[in-house]
Scaffold this motif. Structure first.
Motif, PDB file in Angstrom:
ATOM      1  N   THR A 131       2.928  -9.984   1.086  1.00  0.00           N
ATOM      2  CA  THR A 131       2.814  -9.184  -0.138  1.00  0.00           C
ATOM      3  C   THR A 131       4.052  -9.482  -0.972  1.00  0.00           C
ATOM      4  O   THR A 131       5.168  -9.154  -0.552  1.00  0.00           O
ATOM      5  CB  THR A 131       2.814  -7.679   0.209  1.00  0.00           C
ATOM      6  OG1 THR A 131       2.032  -7.469   1.369  1.00  0.00           O
ATOM      7  CG2 THR A 131       2.312  -6.847  -0.928  1.00  0.00           C
ATOM      8  N   ASP A 139      -0.425 -12.091  -1.389  1.00  0.00           N
ATOM      9  CA  ASP A 139      -1.010 -10.954  -2.101  1.00  0.00           C
ATOM     10  C   ASP A 139      -0.109 -10.632  -3.290  1.00  0.00           C
ATOM     11  O   ASP A 139       0.949 -10.026  -3.150  1.00  0.00           O
ATOM     12  CB  ASP A 139      -1.121  -9.776  -1.120  1.00  0.00           C
ATOM     13  CG  ASP A 139      -1.741  -8.526  -1.761  1.00  0.00           C
ATOM     14  OD1 ASP A 139      -1.805  -8.448  -3.000  1.00  0.00           O
ATOM     15  OD2 ASP A 139      -2.132  -7.621  -1.002  1.00  0.00           O
ATOM     16  N   ARG A 197     -12.402  -1.322 -10.042  1.00  0.00           N
ATOM     17  CA  ARG A 197     -12.447  -2.141  -8.844  1.00  0.00           C
ATOM     18  C   ARG A 197     -12.670  -3.614  -9.191  1.00  0.00           C
ATOM     19  O   ARG A 197     -13.794  -4.119  -9.163  1.00  0.00           O
ATOM     20  CB  ARG A 197     -13.529  -1.650  -7.849  1.00  0.00           C
ATOM     21  CG  ARG A 197     -13.562  -0.158  -7.612  1.00  0.00           C
ATOM     22  CD  ARG A 197     -12.209   0.381  -7.132  1.00  0.00           C
ATOM     23  NE  ARG A 197     -11.768  -0.271  -5.916  1.00  0.00           N
ATOM     24  CZ  ARG A 197     -10.575  -0.900  -5.802  1.00  0.00           C
ATOM     25  NH1 ARG A 197      -9.703  -0.920  -6.801  1.00  0.00           N
ATOM     26  NH2 ARG A 197     -10.247  -1.461  -4.681  1.00  0.00           N
TER      27      ARG A 197
HETATM   28  C1  LIG Z   1      -0.194  -4.983  -2.055  1.00  0.00           C
HETATM   29  C2  LIG Z   1      -1.542  -4.521  -2.444  1.00  0.00           C
HETATM   30  N1  LIG Z   1      -2.575  -5.332  -2.277  1.00  0.00           N
HETATM   31  C3  LIG Z   1      -3.831  -4.962  -2.630  1.00  0.00           C
HETATM   32  C4  LIG Z   1      -4.076  -3.717  -3.147  1.00  0.00           C
HETATM   33  C5  LIG Z   1      -5.490  -3.319  -3.464  1.00  0.00           C
HETATM   34  O1  LIG Z   1      -5.763  -3.459  -4.784  1.00  0.00           O
HETATM   35  P1  LIG Z   1      -7.233  -3.274  -5.378  1.00  0.00           P
HETATM   36  O2  LIG Z   1      -7.205  -2.028  -6.163  1.00  0.00           O
HETATM   37  O3  LIG Z   1      -7.440  -4.501  -6.209  1.00  0.00           O
HETATM   38  O4  LIG Z   1      -8.207  -3.241  -4.226  1.00  0.00           O
HETATM   39  C6  LIG Z   1      -3.032  -2.826  -3.342  1.00  0.00           C
HETATM   40  C7  LIG Z   1      -3.285  -1.480  -3.890  1.00  0.00           C
HETATM   41  O5  LIG Z   1      -2.465  -0.633  -4.000  1.00  0.00           O
HETATM   42  C8  LIG Z   1      -1.728  -3.241  -2.981  1.00  0.00           C
HETATM   43  O6  LIG Z   1      -0.683  -2.411  -3.118  1.00  0.00           O
END
Ligand SMILES: Cc1ncc(COP(=O)(O)O)c(C=O)c1O
Length: 340
Positions: A144, A173, A210
């Protein structure tokens, strides 16, 4: 198994300053509203028929935006959907996935659903991943960046070294990348095991719609296409997504506002004795001088300000505070001064 617990969405949302799930304080582009209303029409007749199964026009728009052929793009019903499908595609029962702790713990829940094993890697004091093997044999490694909840971002050079050391897929991510000045997108072109995921939930203010996407080699996209729900994006979401991605001026201004407020707020927190990790996201992770995050969380909660406190011992000393409007952050700052 225990399910993932998302951030609290209070039913009386309008009476809170809501800084707990990194939503955007500004509305989406007015062009999004226009496009959704146009798609809906006066009688909603368009909803009778299924939407485009592939969301092809969106793959084209996103491909152009990020500099990739549309065959390198897949659209998702929130980036959570594509994270889930990556695990379903690459990690069978008993196989391993890895991720950094602390980061987005939903990867672990998704892996558990598949019966995959989960290995977590901790961070050193200077935020490097500790004891990452010379060759990581897990099927997927999730990075992330910018990290949530801590806010710091890895450099592309560091991510490249991880890509070289992963024998499986490296999923970068980039949910918060639009608030930073780095991206690993170039690595997708260079390494066949790199996937970048993005969301429209944060920087495009569309958490309620979404919408997310992934960029990867066409072979990887083809695998993900086999797994997803055929009609994963509904008609209104597709209309919203195209309009949002195309309105570059609105997007740039909204992101710049959030970043400017973040920098101001982080500076003010430091002045009242908080330690703040420099953030590349639309939030900051900050710890009060007494290291008691829960006490401050409770004080803010009483004042109808909702932030995120994690009970995990690595995080309990601080709070993750999403960046709201300048006015909301001024109110939050005064509340923090009051709480002491
Ligand atoms: C690091 C990270 N990845 C993915 C997501 C999910 O995002 P989405 O709303 O596109 O499903 C989040 C949501 O808070 C997030 O913090």
């Amino acid at each position: 198994m225990a399910g993932y617990v998302p951030g609290y969405q209070p039913p009386d949302i309008a009476s809170w300053i809501k800084l707990n799930t990194n939503e955007n304080p500004y509305p989406p582009s007015p062009k999004v509203v226009e496009a959704v209303l146009a798609e809906l029409g006066s009688d909603g007749a368009s909803l009778r028929t299924y939407p485009s199964a592939s969301s092809q026009s969106l793959r084209e728009i996103a491909g152009e935006l990020y500099g990739f052929d549309p065959s390198w793009v897949i659209m998702a019903n929130g980036s959570d959907e594509v994270l889930n499908n990556l695990i379903r595609a690459f990690a069978s029962e008993g196989e391993e996935i890895g991720y950094v702790h602390p980061s987005y713990s939903y990867y672990a829940t998704l892996a558990e659903i598949q019966g995959a094993k989960v290995r977590t890697f901790t961070l050193s004091d200077d935020l490097w991943i500790e004891r990452f093997p010379e060759r990581y044999e897990g099927k997927l490694f999730f990075l992330t960046t910018p990290n949530s909840p801590l806010g710091f971002a890895y450099s592309p050079g560091y991510i490249e070294r991880l890509a070289q050391r992963c024998s499986g897929m490296l999923v970068v991510d980039e949910a918060y990348a639009d608030f930073s000045d780095t991206t690993a997108l170039e690595l997708v072109r260079k390494y066949d095991n790199v996937v970048v995921t993005r969301t429209l939930s944060k920087s495009y203010a569309l958490a309620g719609m979404r919408l997310g996407l992934a960029i990867a080699r066409p072979e990887v996209i083809a695998a993900l296409d086999k797994i997803r729900d055929h009609y994963n994006l509904d008609r209104l979401a597709q209309a919203a997504c195209g309009a949002a991605l195309l309105d570059r001026e609105y997007f740039r201004e909204a992101c710049a506002n959030v970043v400017a407020t973040r920098e101001w707020f982080a500076g003010e927190l430091a002045k009242i004795g908080y330690s703040v990790i420099p953030s590349s996201g639309n939030f900051v992770f900050a710890s009060p001088p007494d290291g008691n995050g829960r006490r401050v969380y409770d004080g803010l909660y009483e004042r109808k300000i909702l932030v995120r406190h994690f009970s995990d011992p690595l995080l309990a000393h601080g709070l993750r505070i999403s960046i709201g409007t300048r006015e909301e952050m001024e109110t939050t700052l005064s509340a923090l001064q009051d709480i002491g």
